[in-house]
Every structure is written in structure tokens, then in C-alpha cells.
Scaffold this motif. Structure first.
Motif, short mmCIF file in Angstrom:
data_model
loop_
_atom_site.label_atom_id
_atom_site.label_comp_id
_atom_site.label_asym_id
_atom_site.label_seq_id
_atom_site.Cartn_x
_atom_site.Cartn_y
_atom_site.Cartn_z
N THR A 45 1.07 -1.41 -0.15
CA THR A 45 -0.04 0.03 0.19
C THR A 45 0.97 1.13 0.17
O THR A 45 1.84 1.32 0.30
CB THR A 45 -1.00 -0.06 1.22
OG1 THR A 45 -0.15 0.07 2.42
CG2 THR A 45 -1.93 -1.16 1.19
N GLN A 47 1.02 5.38 0.62
CA GLN A 47 0.31 6.92 1.06
C GLN A 47 0.92 7.93 0.36
O GLN A 47 2.16 8.06 0.49
CB GLN A 47 0.50 7.04 2.50
CG GLN A 47 -0.23 5.56 3.44
CD GLN A 47 0.25 5.89 4.91
OE1 GLN A 47 0.85 6.40 5.28
NE2 GLN A 47 -0.41 4.82 5.65
N THR A 49 0.61 12.29 0.00
CA THR A 49 0.00 13.53 0.69
C THR A 49 -0.07 14.57 -0.53
O THR A 49 0.31 14.48 -1.23
CB THR A 49 1.09 14.16 1.80
OG1 THR A 49 2.32 14.45 0.84
CG2 THR A 49 1.22 13.18 2.86
#
Length: 152
Positions: A45, A47, A49
């Protein structure tokens, strides 16, 4: 999150939400990656921003509930890929933003369309059938198949 739209042929997308913010994301910018559990069908996975946060782009001074005071309900990238349109719930305005010239601290809209404004060809927009100004906010934005006309 109220709406998501992607720039055509790009890895950049925008989201808008009830807090009045528009976030611009680039999926090529990874914050971190981690392995997921073996039960998941996705081995990793990621992430990310946002690379830009446009705050309170449809804020108004009227007394509304906190949930609808600043809500940005819809957005759409136009064919001119640097132009993003946003629609407000409480102010009923559509704003066009040139993403190349945004100031992160105080973004200024390139163009603001308000209820009752006349269109370029003299056609009035945001009018009820009886000709009065529409008092409701914008619930959806989309573009036509060519990406050159904004549908409100």
C-alpha cells in the motif's frame, strides 16, 4: 470527500470536501510504502500527501451550520488541463482556478460565476423556471464530451 476528478492523461487528481478545502494530489509523490497483510490481494500500500491545499475556497459570511458553511460539493478539470472548476454548497458559486498561478496561502479564482450572472451569449444561468434567482448551492459539475463546456 464530496468529489474526485482526474486531469486527463495525468496522474494528478483533485478532491473536495465539506471542510471547504480542495486538495491536489500527484500519485507519483509517495510519502511512504508498507507491506500489507498476506490476506490482502494487494502486496503493498502507498500513502501520498497532497501537493497543494486550497483552503476555504467557497467560504461565506452568512450563518450556516458548520457542516455546510464552506462545503465544496463538486469539481471538474476542463480540457485546458490547468483549469479546475469548483462548486460551492452554501454560496451557490462556480469558481474557475488556473492551477499554474495559485498562491498556496491565499488562492484567487480566475473567474467567479454567481447565481443570476448572464452567460456570454446573453443566456441567464442559475435561474428557476419562473425567472427568480436560484438560492440553492451547486450539487454537481461535469464537462461535455469535448471537455470545453462546463455543465452545472
Amino acid at each position: 470527500v464530496k468529489a474526485v476528478d482526474c486531469k486527463s492523461n495525468s496522474r494528478v487528481f483533485a478532491t473536495c470536501s465539506r471542510d471547504g478545502n480542495v486538495l491536489l494530489w500527484d500519485i507519483r509523490q509517495h510519502l511512504s510504502s508498507s507491506s500489507s497483510s498476506s490476506s490482502s490481494s494487494y502486496p503493498t500500500t502507498h500513502q501520498i500527501t497532497p501537493f497543494m491545499v486550497m483552503m476555504n475556497v467557497h467560504s461565506i459570511s452568512r450563518h450556516y451550520s458548520a457542516s455546510s458553511k464552506h462545503s465544496v460539493t463538486s469539481l471538474a478539470f476542463l480540457k485546458a488541463e490547468n483549469i479546475l472548476a469548483t462548486g460551492g454548497a452554501a454560496d451557490g458559486k462556480v469558481k474557475l482556478w488556473d492551477l499554474r498561478f495559485l498562491n498556496k496561502r491565499s488562492p484567487k479564482a480566475l473567474l467567479v460565476l454567481e447565481p443570476g450572472d448572464d452567460g456570454e451569449k446573453g443566456g441567464e444561468i442559475w435561474r428557476n423556471k419562473n425567472g427568480t434567482k436560484r438560492n440553492s448551492g451547486i450539487s454537481s459539475l461535469s464537462t461535455d464530451s469535448t471537455g470545453t463546456r462546463l455543465l452545472v
